[in-house]
Design an enzyme around this catalytic site. Structure first.
Site, short mmCIF file in Angstrom:
data_model
loop_
_atom_site.label_atom_id
_atom_site.label_comp_id
_atom_site.label_asym_id
_atom_site.label_seq_id
_atom_site.Cartn_x
_atom_site.Cartn_y
_atom_site.Cartn_z
N HIS A 363 0.01 -0.82 9.91
CA HIS A 363 0.48 -0.26 11.07
C HIS A 363 -0.33 0.63 11.59
O HIS A 363 -0.39 1.85 10.97
CB HIS A 363 1.98 0.02 11.08
CG HIS A 363 3.08 -1.16 10.70
ND1 HIS A 363 4.10 -1.09 9.87
CD2 HIS A 363 2.88 -2.56 10.77
CE1 HIS A 363 4.55 -2.13 9.67
NE2 HIS A 363 4.05 -3.22 10.23
N GLU A 366 0.55 4.81 11.95
CA GLU A 366 1.25 5.13 10.92
C GLU A 366 0.06 5.79 9.94
O GLU A 366 -0.25 5.68 8.86
CB GLU A 366 2.16 4.17 9.97
CG GLU A 366 3.21 3.67 10.77
CD GLU A 366 3.83 2.54 9.70
OE1 GLU A 366 3.33 2.22 8.62
OE2 GLU A 366 4.73 1.98 10.44
N HIS A 459 2.85 3.23 4.12
CA HIS A 459 3.46 3.16 5.39
C HIS A 459 3.71 4.64 5.82
O HIS A 459 3.97 5.60 5.03
CB HIS A 459 4.62 2.11 5.36
CG HIS A 459 4.12 0.86 5.34
ND1 HIS A 459 4.22 0.01 6.54
CD2 HIS A 459 3.91 0.04 4.33
CE1 HIS A 459 3.53 -1.16 6.13
NE2 HIS A 459 3.43 -1.13 5.01
N GLU A 535 6.92 4.72 1.94
CA GLU A 535 7.10 5.00 3.14
C GLU A 535 7.13 6.74 3.16
O GLU A 535 7.84 7.26 2.45
CB GLU A 535 8.55 4.63 3.56
CG GLU A 535 8.55 3.26 3.48
CD GLU A 535 8.20 2.58 4.87
OE1 GLU A 535 7.86 3.48 5.84
OE2 GLU A 535 8.37 1.45 5.07
#
Length: 749
Positions: A363, A366, A459, A535
């Site tokens: 992504h 990010e 991420h 994350e």
């Protein structure tokens, strides 16, 4: 040419065998000005004696010229001579010639989050169309999909921003990773901004990164971005925008810093066709007049930054020996996707070395994942004893940027195919999703040769605080306890090694149907037991001495070191840490097993809360965490385990029973305490039910959280399984061991 002339030419080229390699003979065809050269291509010699080819080299050795063949080209490697390939853009994208660069800087003290005062206003601009447009990017939708790319993008003359107003700010975002679609001046010092959706989509408006010039100091400016689409945001929890001043960087060596006052994230009235938009507003005073400044959602890390970093590795004679950089594939825009192989060079084929796989930046918005990746690479390529031990033990396959096209154009989530790559790992469309297709294929071939002990995809998360992991758990409670707890050991070790930034209570272990195309789930189904998504919040920490502060780049980079540290602990010859984590997980399991939600379910509410991910629109997950949605998921899981369907009345009774039992177990005092903690953080005052339930299990003091780990001192002598007695001082050993299936069965006996 006549025959006579041809014969003359051949006579000129006739050389006896005795003097064929003599210096005087070669000097007939080589001018005097190349005497100092030591290497020469044959096609650079202007005489027909040499074939016109670049594959023959003339090397000047010991007074004579010696021809030899050029070595084969490394088609998949990174050239050590000259710059790397230039970035390629979709042909319609306008790109300025100026190259944007920033210095790295760490604040002297952690930057606190913003504490709302309750006096923040919510600007609304109903008549903004009638105001002055000071910036408008070229229409990104000339084509319905990606067509072709060019180096530098659009070759036509660029339209210049409005700069003829004495007090109007000048905006610019037509540079790498920049994102800004439109700016309207609604007052003397107030601007309405619109960010661009991901190319070839009409959504994913989260990432912004733009330049501001013609600034005036000591004037309060207001900026309002009006087309965000997520109802919840970390800006409501105290997150501040990032700011960079070129004058501050030159005069005080200060880089990106958190700024802003009157910060507010709220729903506006701009929704159309049933869609709702949200605004982010803040006020700010520029430190210098006539300065060049930047605002960003997170610390930028561009494709050019990655190329410069990899070029530095490739030109380093030490690091390049154990870090081989290759081109995994090319993207739709023909940009390169790099893969790094990091290990001590193998003298022979060694299939015993386990493999570890890390990927990042699927992504593009990010960017915090790239800073974690940078910290990991800095440490694993260093000269510490632990780094050498990791390279001796493992083969690391690293893909540092899976979506360079999206990074270049300033997308938040999608590639130039207009799709989320992290939902297409199962796709067979190699031409549409080349980076994830080749990554999956590379891992599949690697697994045929050796065991892959861990896979982790990095991420960023736009709603939750701290750093945490998502894992996969497909084993039922009827199976062995070891298999069920296996995936939780590495995240628990990680939380002990960095308790101020990593939250184990936020980790989830579940495989949802909407996530079956993610890298984490696909690799787990391929046979990698430890398959994770790491994350990292865009904001900061709510833990320990980092509580209430933003994460800086050094905090994110330190996560890369802690990842390596935890990997060493996970494979430590002394199993005391391993057993300690396993014992704590067993205690958690017993606690949850003793509190069943109802007779109709065989899993407690706390247990289910550990497995339910909180998102389908966030990074790897982003769904709402409200109590109603959560309880509906609980009953859905409970219903699926029954052989008959329940009526609506029965389902409502189960919901009420769940709520009553949970409140009795945890008590009102605990809920009030959690509520106060939530308010003190500047969070949404509504209680997040799943976190409340999980907190009771995990917020007990961990024995090793107060221990300061010293790199280089880690490994115990190998002990037997039956009895493990750990010395206080660690002693380095040249071996690591790995948890095996039979080891888990041994623990269950």
């Amino acid at each position: 040419m006549s025959e006579d002339s041809e014969e003359e030419d051949y006579s000129d080229r006739s050389i006896s065998d005795d003097d064929e390699l003599d210096e005087d003979s070669f000097m007939k065809f080589v001018s005097d000005d190349i005497h100092p050269c030591t290497l020469l291509a044959a096609d650079s010699v202007g005489d027909p004696f040499f074939p016109r080819t670049t594959q023959i080299l003339l090397e000047y050795q010991l007074g004579r010229w010696v021809p030899r063949l050029r070595g084969p080209r490394d088609l998949y490697g990174v050239s050590s001579s000259g710059p790397l390939s230039p970035t390629r853009w979709p042909y319609h994208c306008e790109v300025i010639d100026e190259k944007v660069q920033h210095i790295e800087w760490t604040p002297f003290v952690p930057e606190p989050v913003y504490v709302p005062t309750g006096m923040e206003i919510e600007p609304v601009y109903p008549n903004s169309k009638e105001e002055t447009v000071v910036y408008l990017a070229e229409d990104a939708y000339k084509e319905p999909c990606f067509v072709y790319s060019r180096v530098g993008g659009n070759r036509t003359s660029l339209k210049q921003p409005v700069d003829n107003c004495d007090n109007t700010l000048v905006f610019e975002a037509r540079f790498e990773s920049g994102n800004l679609q439109k700016v309207v001046k609604v007052a003397d010092h107030e601007y309405e901004l619109t960010v661009r959706p991901d190319l070839f989509t009409n959504k994913h408006t989260q990432w912004y990164y733009f330049q501001v010039t013609n600034t005036q100091a000591e004037i309060v400016y207001r900026f309002t971005i009006v087309n965000f689409t997520k109802p919840a945001s970390l800006y409501n929890r105290g997150m501040k925008p990032l700011f960079y001043s070129e004058k501050e960087a030159k005069t005080h060596n200060i880089g990106w810093q958190r700024i802003g006052d009157q910060i507010k994230y709220y729903k506006n009235n701009l929704g159309q066709d049933g869609r709702h938009f949200f605004s982010l507003t803040w006020t700010f005073q520029f430190p210098h007049s006539q300065d060049t400044c930047y605002f960003a959602h997170c610390y930028p890390y561009t494709y050019s930054n990655l190329q410069e970093y990899l070029s530095g590795i490739n030109s380093d004679p030490v690091r390049s020996k154990f870090c081989k950089i290759r081109v995994l594939c090319h993207t739709l825009a023909r940009n390169m996707v790099y893969v790094l192989t990091i290990t001590t060079p193998l003298k022979t084929s060694d299939s015993k070395r386990k493999a570890v796989i890390l990927t990042a930046r699927v992504h593009p918005g990010e960017t915090n994942s790239s800073w974690i990746m940078k910290g990991f690479l800095d440490y694993i390529l260093g000269d510490s004893s632990d780094a050498r031990l990791l390279r001796d033990t493992f083969i690391f396959k690293v893909v540092p940027m899976l979506n360079p096209d999206g990074v270049i154009v300033g997308n938040y989530r999608c590639s130039l195919a207009g799709r989320d790559l992290n939902r297409n790992y199962t796709s067979l469309l190699k031409e549409s999703f080349p980076s994830v297709w080749y990554t999956r294929n590379m891992i599949n071939r690697l697994m045929e040769k050796r065991e892959v002990i861990l896979y982790c995809d990095l991420h960023g998360h736009s709603r939750k605080q701290n750093i945490f992991m998502y894992g996969c758990d497909g084993s039922s409670r009827s199976k062995t306890k070891g298999l069920y707890l296996q995936q939780r050991i590495f995240p628990l070790m990680l939380s002990k090694n960095c308790p101020n930034i990593f939250s184990f209570s936020a980790c989830k272990f579940n495989v949802q149907k909407s996530k079956e195309g993610t890298g984490r789930v696909v690799m787990w189904k391929m046979g990698i037991r430890n398959s994770f998504t790491l994350e990292a919040t865009f904001c900061g920490s709510t833990l320990g001495n980092k509580r209430g502060t933003h994460f800086g780049t050094k905090d994110l980079e330190s996560m890369g070191y802690h990842f390596c540290d935890s990997l060493l602990d996970y494979c430590d010859p002394d199993r005391s840490k391993y057993y300690q984590c396993l014992k704590e997980l067993e205690e958690m399991e017993k606690h949850m097993s003793s509190e069943r939600v109802s007779d109709n379910t065989d899993a407690s509410l706390v247990e289910i809360s550990l497995d339910v991910e909180s998102s389908s629109r966030g990074s790897d997950s982003s769904e709402s965490n409200d109590t109603q949605t959560y309880l509906l998921k609980v009953t859905s899981q409970a219903r699926n385990k029954k052989k008959y369907l329940k009526t609506k009345r029965e389902r409502n009774a189960i919901l009420a029973n769940c709520q009553n039992n949970t409140q009795e177990v945890y008590g009102k005092e605990h809920l009030l305490q959690r509520h106060e903690e939530s308010n003190s953080d500047g969070n949404d005052p509504r209680i997040d039910a799943p976190d409340v339930y999980v907190a009771h299990c995990f917020r007990r003091p961990l024995p090793s959280q107060g221990v300061v780990k010293i790199p280089g001192q880690r490994f115990y002598p190998r002990k037997s399984w039956s009895r493990v007695t750990s010395p206080i001082e660690k002693q380095s050993k040249k071996m690591l061991i790995f948890p095996k299936q039979e080891d888990w069965h041994e623990l269950d006996r």
